[in-house]
Design a protein around this motif. Sequence first.
Motif, PDB file in Angstrom:
ATOM      1  N   THR A 138      69.584   1.012 130.943  1.00  0.00           N
ATOM      2  CA  THR A 138      69.412  -0.428 130.836  1.00  0.00           C
ATOM      3  C   THR A 138      69.106  -0.756 129.390  1.00  0.00           C
ATOM      4  OG1 THR A 138      68.651  -0.672 133.111  1.00  0.00           O
ATOM      5  CG2 THR A 138      68.011  -2.400 131.568  1.00  0.00           C
ATOM      6  N   TYR A 139      69.784  -1.764 128.859  1.00  0.00           N
ATOM      7  CA  TYR A 139      69.636  -2.144 127.465  1.00  0.00           C
ATOM      8  C   TYR A 139      69.103  -3.573 127.371  1.00  0.00           C
ATOM      9  CZ  TYR A 139      72.550   1.924 126.411  1.00  0.00           C
ATOM     10  OH  TYR A 139      73.058   3.203 126.317  1.00  0.00           O
ATOM     11  N   CYS A 140      68.259  -3.811 126.370  1.00  0.00           N
ATOM     12  CA  CYS A 140      67.747  -5.157 126.116  1.00  0.00           C
ATOM     13  C   CYS A 140      67.887  -5.496 124.637  1.00  0.00           C
ATOM     14  CB  CYS A 140      66.281  -5.272 126.530  1.00  0.00           C
ATOM     15  SG  CYS A 140      65.963  -5.077 128.300  1.00  0.00           S
ATOM     16  N   TRP A 141      67.922  -6.793 124.341  1.00  0.00           N
ATOM     17  CA  TRP A 141      68.008  -7.237 122.953  1.00  0.00           C
ATOM     18  C   TRP A 141      67.424  -8.646 122.837  1.00  0.00           C
ATOM     19  CZ3 TRP A 141      72.068  -6.032 126.160  1.00  0.00           C
ATOM     20  CH2 TRP A 141      72.922  -7.069 126.570  1.00  0.00           C
ATOM     21  N   GLY A 142      67.021  -9.004 121.604  1.00  0.00           N
ATOM     22  CA  GLY A 142      66.452 -10.325 121.367  1.00  0.00           C
ATOM     23  C   GLY A 142      64.976 -10.267 121.027  1.00  0.00           C
ATOM     24  N   LEU A 143      64.235 -11.314 121.405  1.00  0.00           N
ATOM     25  CA  LEU A 143      62.809 -11.419 121.101  1.00  0.00           C
ATOM     26  C   LEU A 143      62.019 -10.334 121.827  1.00  0.00           C
ATOM     27  CD1 LEU A 143      60.763 -13.329 119.592  1.00  0.00           C
ATOM     28  CD2 LEU A 143      60.395 -14.411 121.821  1.00  0.00           C
ATOM     29  N   ASN A 144      61.011  -9.773 121.115  1.00  0.00           N
ATOM     30  CA  ASN A 144      60.260  -8.654 121.686  1.00  0.00           C
ATOM     31  C   ASN A 144      58.777  -8.732 121.358  1.00  0.00           C
ATOM     32  OD1 ASN A 144      60.148  -6.254 123.200  1.00  0.00           O
ATOM     33  ND2 ASN A 144      60.401  -4.956 121.405  1.00  0.00           N
ATOM     34  N   GLN A 145      58.274  -9.930 121.085  1.00  0.00           N
ATOM     35  CA  GLN A 145      56.890 -10.051 120.648  1.00  0.00           C
ATOM     36  C   GLN A 145      55.883  -9.631 121.721  1.00  0.00           C
ATOM     37  OE1 GLN A 145      56.467 -14.196 119.628  1.00  0.00           O
ATOM     38  NE2 GLN A 145      56.140 -14.841 121.761  1.00  0.00           N
ATOM     39  N   ASP A 146      56.287  -9.667 122.977  1.00  0.00           N
ATOM     40  CA  ASP A 146      55.391  -9.277 124.066  1.00  0.00           C
ATOM     41  C   ASP A 146      55.848  -8.006 124.778  1.00  0.00           C
ATOM     42  OD1 ASP A 146      53.453 -11.528 124.056  1.00  0.00           O
ATOM     43  OD2 ASP A 146      55.262 -12.700 124.432  1.00  0.00           O
ATOM     44  N   GLY A 147      56.819  -7.309 124.186  1.00  0.00           N
ATOM     45  CA  GLY A 147      57.301  -6.076 124.794  1.00  0.00           C
ATOM     46  C   GLY A 147      58.359  -6.270 125.849  1.00  0.00           C
ATOM     47  N   GLN A 148      58.978  -7.469 125.910  1.00  0.00           N
ATOM     48  CA  GLN A 148      59.933  -7.774 126.973  1.00  0.00           C
ATOM     49  C   GLN A 148      61.225  -6.973 126.902  1.00  0.00           C
ATOM     50  OE1 GLN A 148      58.641  -9.940 124.582  1.00  0.00           O
ATOM     51  NE2 GLN A 148      59.845 -11.830 124.603  1.00  0.00           N
ATOM     52  N   LEU A 149      61.446  -6.262 125.798  1.00  0.00           N
ATOM     53  CA  LEU A 149      62.631  -5.406 125.709  1.00  0.00           C
ATOM     54  C   LEU A 149      62.365  -4.016 126.289  1.00  0.00           C
ATOM     55  CD1 LEU A 149      64.143  -6.276 122.207  1.00  0.00           C
ATOM     56  CD2 LEU A 149      64.305  -7.512 124.394  1.00  0.00           C
ATOM     57  N   GLY A 150      61.092  -3.670 126.470  1.00  0.00           N
ATOM     58  CA  GLY A 150      60.748  -2.415 127.125  1.00  0.00           C
ATOM     59  C   GLY A 150      61.069  -1.169 126.349  1.00  0.00           C
ATOM     60  N   ASP A 151      61.179  -1.273 125.021  1.00  0.00           N
ATOM     61  CA  ASP A 151      61.566  -0.106 124.217  1.00  0.00           C
ATOM     62  C   ASP A 151      60.384   0.543 123.509  1.00  0.00           C
ATOM     63  OD1 ASP A 151      61.010  -2.000 122.288  1.00  0.00           O
ATOM     64  OD2 ASP A 151      62.837  -1.671 121.125  1.00  0.00           O
ATOM     65  N   ASN A 152      59.166   0.251 123.982  1.00  0.00           N
ATOM     66  CA  ASN A 152      57.933   0.820 123.443  1.00  0.00           C
ATOM     67  C   ASN A 152      57.606   0.308 122.048  1.00  0.00           C
ATOM     68  OD1 ASN A 152      55.620   2.358 123.879  1.00  0.00           O
ATOM     69  ND2 ASN A 152      56.474   4.181 122.908  1.00  0.00           N
TER      70      ASN A 152
END
Length: 234
Positions: free
Chosen positions: A154-168
Amino acid sequence: QTVTNGAIFPTFQAIQAGRVHSCAIDLSQHAWCWGYNGEGELGRTAFGPGQSSDVADTVDFTVTVKHIATGGLHTCAISTTGAGLCWGYNVAGQLGDGSTTTTGVPQAVVGGLTFRTDPAVIFPSPSPDFPLPPGPFIAAGHDHTCAIATDAETYCWGLNQDGQLGDNTRTNRTTPTPVSGAQTFVAITAGLEHTCGLIASGAAFCWGENTHGQLGDGTTDDRVVPASVSGDIA
């Protein structure tokens, strides 16, 4: 589609609602969008505050799509061949095209990935008359996007200020980044600043912003990697 009194009424097979816009897929697997178009989220070359639409119109491309997801001010889709496409607001890289340029023209998600169009697993339905739908395989939060690829990641991209991309990390990503952990997700969904997924056993995991307990892990701590959703025995 039907025509009544000069008005066209398309026939759709799937529909999604974003913050201020909506999109759907018709029976010929073409994408239609309507609503606010200040940031190009309707998928039309011309966009801006005066370009909103109170009726559905086709997205400005000829690609047929299998799945569609509407975010805060952006839209993403998986084509019938498994390609990722996104358009609209892109300040945090939520289009996944390697830039932060906002556009009304659908952009290819970079990375050479093929995204899932059909389920890897079908959950048993409690009633044979109401089969459970597959997926979803792509999800758009307010400023981030996640999708399940055919490589089982599963891949995520974009805003990650709260960890919503899950990539540690809490680093924004303009290109698809794998979600950390050993889980293989078969369905994905996204909220404002958090993301959740299901694995084949039916277990749920969530990550990202958790101020209100929206991750379901028994805490109000943000998570930068997937956390198991726990239950309460009454």
